[in-house]
Design a protein around this motif. Structure first.
Motif, mmCIF file in Angstrom:
data_model
loop_
_atom_site.group_PDB
_atom_site.id
_atom_site.type_symbol
_atom_site.label_atom_id
_atom_site.label_comp_id
_atom_site.label_asym_id
_atom_site.label_seq_id
_atom_site.Cartn_x
_atom_site.Cartn_y
_atom_site.Cartn_z
ATOM 1 N N GLU A 14 1.046 -1.209 0.085
ATOM 2 C CA GLU A 14 -0.027 -0.092 0.098
ATOM 3 C C GLU A 14 1.052 1.340 -0.078
ATOM 4 O O GLU A 14 1.618 1.640 1.030
ATOM 5 N N GLY A 15 1.099 1.688 -0.987
ATOM 6 C CA GLY A 15 1.981 3.013 -1.472
ATOM 7 C C GLY A 15 2.951 2.657 -2.432
ATOM 8 O O GLY A 15 3.509 3.540 -3.162
ATOM 9 N N THR A 16 2.850 1.293 -3.026
ATOM 10 C CA THR A 16 3.419 1.365 -4.190
ATOM 11 C C THR A 16 2.600 0.860 -5.430
ATOM 12 O O THR A 16 1.985 1.448 -6.029
ATOM 13 N N ASN A 69 -2.335 4.587 -1.477
ATOM 14 C CA ASN A 69 -2.044 5.307 0.115
ATOM 15 C C ASN A 69 -2.490 6.689 0.036
ATOM 16 O O ASN A 69 -2.107 7.485 -0.916
ATOM 17 N N ASN A 100 -1.390 9.125 1.358
ATOM 18 C CA ASN A 100 -0.330 9.884 1.281
ATOM 19 C C ASN A 100 0.551 9.965 -0.138
ATOM 20 O O ASN A 100 1.164 10.590 -0.324
ATOM 21 N N ARG A 141 2.213 7.819 -3.546
ATOM 22 C CA ARG A 141 3.124 6.824 -3.909
ATOM 23 C C ARG A 141 4.553 7.111 -3.430
ATOM 24 O O ARG A 141 5.124 8.127 -3.230
ATOM 25 N N ILE A 142 4.960 5.991 -2.767
ATOM 26 C CA ILE A 142 6.420 6.134 -2.083
ATOM 27 C C ILE A 142 7.557 6.288 -3.297
ATOM 28 O O ILE A 142 7.575 5.575 -4.121
ATOM 29 N N ARG A 180 -4.268 -1.970 5.855
ATOM 30 C CA ARG A 180 -3.680 -0.813 6.558
ATOM 31 C C ARG A 180 -3.002 -1.483 7.612
ATOM 32 O O ARG A 180 -2.336 -0.663 8.353
ATOM 33 N N ARG A 190 1.448 5.867 7.422
ATOM 34 C CA ARG A 190 2.778 6.822 6.963
ATOM 35 C C ARG A 190 3.894 6.133 7.704
ATOM 36 O O ARG A 190 4.791 6.027 7.042
ATOM 37 N N TYR A 236 7.000 8.607 4.569
ATOM 38 C CA TYR A 236 6.974 9.656 3.570
ATOM 39 C C TYR A 236 7.687 10.854 4.084
ATOM 40 O O TYR A 236 7.686 11.726 3.346
#
Length: 771
Positions: free
Chosen positions: A307-309, A313, A315, A317-318, A387, A396, A461
């Motif tokens: 989650e974030g790739t 997410n 916040n 994308r990482i 999550r 985060r 982040y």
């Protein structure tokens, strides 16, 4: 908090590395030899004895069987499978039969990536060198600075150097990694190959062939620089020693300093490979091979959350440059050396004996701070828990833990071969018998921090590094040993246009594992394997074939819990067609295969078990591989491939895995590389290259819960022969290579709640001088 570490990546100076690289390149040029023409003497003993040599009778390279007393040839001539070859097309291989056999006669799928090909793409690793090869998946964990990883037909690809195995353990990070600049070519033999090589995974093997001394003087110096502050110097010197034709030398060296696409991770290397060949007579050759390599790197494989790739997410994308470790702790240092030789003696026109030997030692120190997604992934169901990988509701911050591994491995390999070339009536034989031996030992010390330490929680982040934490204590260890001896026999039988290949082998293996001073866990295994193959050579250059082959591999090592692995076995049926068009320097191949393996070994998806493996029951892989390579007089070099691979778990102790795809194996892959150099006119010497690479998505776990999207990458190159501008610059070549030209962000794989970015755009400029 340490104020020197902030959000931005601080690049370390590379001036000292540059000075070392230039020093290595300039201070060893004393070894240049005298320029001389190479004389090749054709033997007439076979005709006098009434013996028809099989390689002379069937090889498409032979234009005439007329026997001449002496022939003088200026320049290189391909006479053996180990000889240097210009261009992309290599027509002989040792890997497929351990004999000097044309590729078109080997009843198994073989790909060869010659140095001219991977040098044209400025490959900085073996992973990059084989990127356009069918049936091969590489870089599964992103831009690794630690090891090369290969997946062949759905299974791990075993690595070899000069025909003998690079032994390794799933519980050791001290694994030998070779630099592509020291390699003459890379040969990939797909499918089970235990008859010739003993213990092996069923997908195939990657055999890296070292540069060897040449009779014709050769000298090269190259400087390279570009993305991520990469600065590299290398040299390659070879030729006769003091004008003698019985003693040849070669010295290959490289030094580089570089950052990577990941913040705070470097990729520095020092490499030197001296070798010499002694030929006391036309019948005897002794080649000494060695290398020393020191790597000072970090951990470019970042276990970024799913989650974030791949998944969203709140916040965003990482970034691909995100570093999840600690800059003042993380690192990977490796020091390795290998010494050995290749000996051959021809008793007469029938009998030849060979012996290949190598000893290698590797020491490594691997330190890292890793994310802990223990609560974010259900390992019973293989499903992501939404999550839960994060410690806060804003998604985060993540938990991290620390680990350190100090490893030392020793490997001794020995392969004895006796070959007989003879005829019985109208049937020609190339018979081979051999005995090989391997000894492998590994020692490990390891330590871990406590888990869920507040001081190791990181906001991915807005990372802030440098909080003090208790370093790991090396308070546990594992010792492993393995001995293997194998006896094998093979006969390549030729009658008219038919070629039958029959091979048998028996292996005996003993292994032991001891963890934390516990009682030694022994392993004793033995197995009989065989291979059969049948080919037919049409006059047109078409050669259809069928083969059946088997594999056997006692898996040295244990699970995270210390349980020894069971041996694996594999069986494959393969149909194929090879085509070598008359009058063209080209080779086209197609292979259709059906492969089954028992006791599949895969990476342990548990994040806290990084570096360990688990086993499932049975897996099946089937598909088709197409490949075409050509080097044409018009100045065009081409490499094209397509792969379709259908994999399935056919037996498993976990019900959710049954019927699923194997890990890291895309269903479709395709690649095309073209490199054209102008031969005439004002643009003579100017070359343009370009390539496309496509890979469908793959699954990182056997539950098939995490899949990466497919991707298409564009590569490009431009180069110019500066000698066309002025004769004083003859031998100088200027080039610029661009990998992932469009800077596409993509993922190589995801497993256990973690995902890995692929290589971002890289631009490298090179200046090469040959004389």
């Amino acid at each position: 908090m340490n104020p020197q570490f902030g959000n931005a990546c601080e690049r370390s100076p590379v001036n000292e590395i540059l000075r070392k690289a230039i020093f290595v390149a300039l201070t060893t040029t004393w070894s240049s030899g005298d320029l001389a023409a190479e004389e090749v003497q054709e033997e007439s003993g076979a005709a006098e004895a009434g013996i028809v040599r099989p390689d002379v009778k069937q090889s498409p390279d032979v234009q005439s069987e007329e026997i001449l007393p002496t022939v003088s040839v200026v320049g290189r001539k391909e006479t053996k499978a180990i000889d240097p070859v210009d261009g992309y097309v290599v027509k002989k291989s040792l890997s497929g039969s351990k004999t000097d056999t044309p590729l078109i006669e080997v009843p198994q799928s073989v790909s060869i990536i010659n140095k001219d090909e991977f040098a044209a793409r400025t490959a900085q690793s073996i992973t990059q060198a084989v990127a356009y090869t069918p049936g091969v998946v590489t870089g599964m964990f992103g831009p690794s600075t630690r090891d090369d990883y290969f997946n062949l037909r759905g299974f791990e690809g075993t690595q070899y150097l000069d025909g003998t195995r690079l032994m390794s353990s799933s519980s050791s990070y001290a694994q030998l990694r070779v630099d592509p600049y020291g390699m003459e070519r890379i040969e990939i033999l797909r499918g089970p190959s235990s008859v010739l090589y003993g213990q092996n995974a069923p997908g195939g093997l990657v055999n890296m062939m070292s540069k060897r001394p040449t009779a014709i003087p050769f000298h090269e110096v190259q400087f390279l620089g570009g993305s991520y502050d990469r600065v590299q110097g290398s040299l390659d010197l070879s030729g006769p020693v003091a004008g003698r034709d019985d003693l040849l030398y070669r010295l290959v060296a490289l030094g580089r300093g570089s950052d990577t696409q990941v913040d705070f991770v470097e990729d520095n290397r020092y490499y030197v490979a001296p070798s010499f060949t002694w030929k006391p007579s036309d019948a005897t050759t002794f080649t000494f091979l060695s290398h020393y390599q020191k790597d000072e790197t970090g951990n470019a494989m970042q276990f970024l959350p799913y989650e974030g790739t791949v998944l969203g997410n709140p916040n965003g994308r990482i970034p691909t440059s995100r570093f999840l470790g600690e800059p003042d702790f993380d690192g990977y240092d490796r020091e390795q050396f290998a010494v050995g030789y290749a000996f051959e003696h021809r008793f007469n026109q029938i009998f030849t004996a060979r012996q290949n030997l190598r000893y290698a030692n590797i020491e490594s120190d691997y330190r890292g701070i890793y994310p802990d997604y223990f609560y974010g992934f259900n390992y019973d169901t293989g499903r992501l828990i939404p999550r839960a990988s994060f410690v806060d509701s804003q998604m985060r911050s993540i938990n991290r833990y620390g680990a350190q591994y100090k490893d030392n491995t020793d490997t001794f390999t020995l392969d004895n071969q006796a070959q007989a070339d003879f005829v019985t009536g109208s049937i020609a034989h190339t018979a081979l018998v051999g005995v090989d031996y391997r000894h492998f030992s590994a020692e490990r010390l390891r330590g871990f921090t406590d888990f869920e330490l507040p001081e190791l929680v990181l906001d991915i982040y807005n990372p802030v590094y440098g909080k003090p934490f208790a370093r790991p204590v090396l308070d546990s260890g594992t010792d492993q040993e393995q001995d293997q001896i194998g006896v094998y026999a093979q006969d390549q039988i030729k009658w008219n246009h038919w070629i039958a290949t029959i091979g048998i082998r028996h292996d005996w293996v003993s292994a032991s594992t001891r963890s934390n001073g516990s009682v030694e866990v022994p392993q004793e295994d033995e197995a009989f394997t065989y291979r059969t193959g049948l080919s037919y050579l049409f006059d047109s250059g078409v050669a259809p074939y069928y083969s059946y082959s088997e594999s056997f591999e006692p898996s040295v090592g244990t699970t995270f819990a210390g349980v020894p692995f069971k041996p694996t076995t594999g069986q494959q049926h393969e149909f194929g067609i090879k085509y070598q068009p008359r009058g063209y320097n080209a080779l086209l191949t197609a292979a259709f295969f059906h492969l089954i393996q028992q006791n599949v070994l895969t990476a342990d998806p548990e994040p806290t078990h990084a570096g360990y493996s688990i086993q499932t029951g049975e897996a099946r892989s089937q598909g088709v591989e197409l490949e075409g390579k050509a080097t044409l007089d018009m100045g065009l070099n081409m490499a094209a491939s397509y792969t379709y691979t259908d994999t399935k778990v056919t037996q498993s102790n976990i019900g959710s895995e049954f019927g699923n795809n194997l890990t890291y194996t895309p269903e479709h892959q395709a690649a095309l590389w073209l490199d054209y150099t102008h031969q005439l006119g004002d643009f003579r010497g100017l070359g343009l290259g370009g390539g496309l690479r496509y890979a469908a998505g793959n699954y990182g776990d056997l539950s098939n819960s995490q899949k990466t999207p497919g991707y298409v990458l564009v590569d490009a190159a431009v180069h110019y022969d500066l000698g066309q501008l002025h004769h004083s610059m003859e031998g100088m070549r200027l080039g610029v290579n661009m990998s992932n030209l469009l800077d596409h962000e993509y993922f190589t794989t995801c497993y256990g709640g973690s995902c890995f970015y692929g290589d971002r755009r890289s631009v490298l400029a090179s200046l090469r001088y040959n004389w």
